[in-house]
Enzyme design. Sequence first.
Site, PDB file in Angstrom:
ATOM      1  N   SER A  24       0.823  -1.206   0.000  1.00 30.31           N
ATOM      2  CA  SER A  24       0.000   0.000   0.000  1.00 30.31           C
ATOM      3  C   SER A  24       0.865   1.268   0.000  1.00 30.31           C
ATOM      4  O   SER A  24       1.596   1.497  -0.955  1.00 30.31           O
ATOM      5  CB  SER A  24      -0.964  -0.030   1.203  1.00 30.31           C
ATOM      6  OG  SER A  24      -1.971   0.949   1.073  1.00 30.31           O
ATOM      7  N   ASP A  51      -9.993  -4.566  -4.031  1.00 31.78           N
ATOM      8  CA  ASP A  51      -9.372  -3.631  -3.076  1.00 31.78           C
ATOM      9  C   ASP A  51     -10.251  -2.400  -2.905  1.00 31.78           C
ATOM     10  O   ASP A  51     -10.485  -1.658  -3.853  1.00 31.78           O
ATOM     11  CB  ASP A  51      -7.984  -3.223  -3.597  1.00 31.78           C
ATOM     12  CG  ASP A  51      -7.118  -2.583  -2.528  1.00 31.78           C
ATOM     13  OD1 ASP A  51      -7.669  -1.874  -1.658  1.00 31.78           O
ATOM     14  OD2 ASP A  51      -5.892  -2.774  -2.568  1.00 31.78           O
ATOM     15  N   HIS A  95      -7.839  -5.489   0.340  1.00 33.15           N
ATOM     16  CA  HIS A  95      -6.620  -4.769   0.712  1.00 33.15           C
ATOM     17  C   HIS A  95      -5.842  -5.566   1.762  1.00 33.15           C
ATOM     18  O   HIS A  95      -5.724  -5.182   2.926  1.00 33.15           O
ATOM     19  CB  HIS A  95      -6.987  -3.381   1.241  1.00 33.15           C
ATOM     20  CG  HIS A  95      -5.828  -2.411   1.231  1.00 33.15           C
ATOM     21  ND1 HIS A  95      -5.211  -2.001   0.068  1.00 33.15           N
ATOM     22  CD2 HIS A  95      -5.172  -1.788   2.244  1.00 33.15           C
ATOM     23  CE1 HIS A  95      -4.244  -1.160   0.362  1.00 33.15           C
ATOM     24  NE2 HIS A  95      -4.198  -1.022   1.678  1.00 33.15           N
TER      25      HIS A  95
END
Length: 253
Positions: A126, A197, A230
């Site tokens: 991320s 995500d 995610h």
Amino acid sequence: MSFNSAAGGGQTSRTTYEFGRTHVIRPKGRHQATIIWLHDLGDKGSSWSQQLENLPLPNVKWICPTAPTRPVSMFGGFPCTAWFDAQDLSEDAPDDLQGLDASAAHVANLLSTEPANIKLGIGGFSMGAATALYSATCHIFGQYSNRNPYLVNLSCVIGLSGWLPCSRMLRNRMERSNETVSRAASLPILLCHGSGDDVVAYKHGENSARTLSSAGFQNLMFRSYEGLGHYTTQEEMDAVCRWLAARLGLQGS
């Protein structure tokens, strides 16, 4: 560890970033590569160290630093660990070049003390992936955005569920010097992103891969994972291990 960053050129304002604890996982076999792994927004280095330690890559030394605790715009200025300030998690957000330079320099400093015969890499998840990709652009230009020299020679970059900061600047800055072009063409990059995500949208990962590819990063692989949110899965980390072993020529993997 603290790091002072000047925004560049004639500016004298300096911000001091206090980086948190760094966790190191020693190789179980012969040391062939050192990879810095960068955590997500609000996380810390220790949360990744156990997962990385269990990967079947005995020749890799992992270094997991912790980002500074700083005010973050997308949280209304609430402080948390962050490699740079972010208004949102996408390649469209305004770029905090001062924060990006400071974090990329902190990572480069950690790699700069490794032995000369060791292959060096940066990976992350991320916001950590975004910082790793920013480091890749510093590597090909040989400098940070503030024009200070970037002296680390990277052998690979990995980004999971991330995006490319400064994507608008990349094409503008691609000087057609042979050195910049050849560095971009030869640097292996692995990008992975889940279609489900809901934090960093899949389209941002896909757009970032497209931008890098069109800017001349020819040795780039983009892997998509249907329905993945995610987070990471065993399947994704297995793919990372296979890619690293192949690209870095690791033994016993």
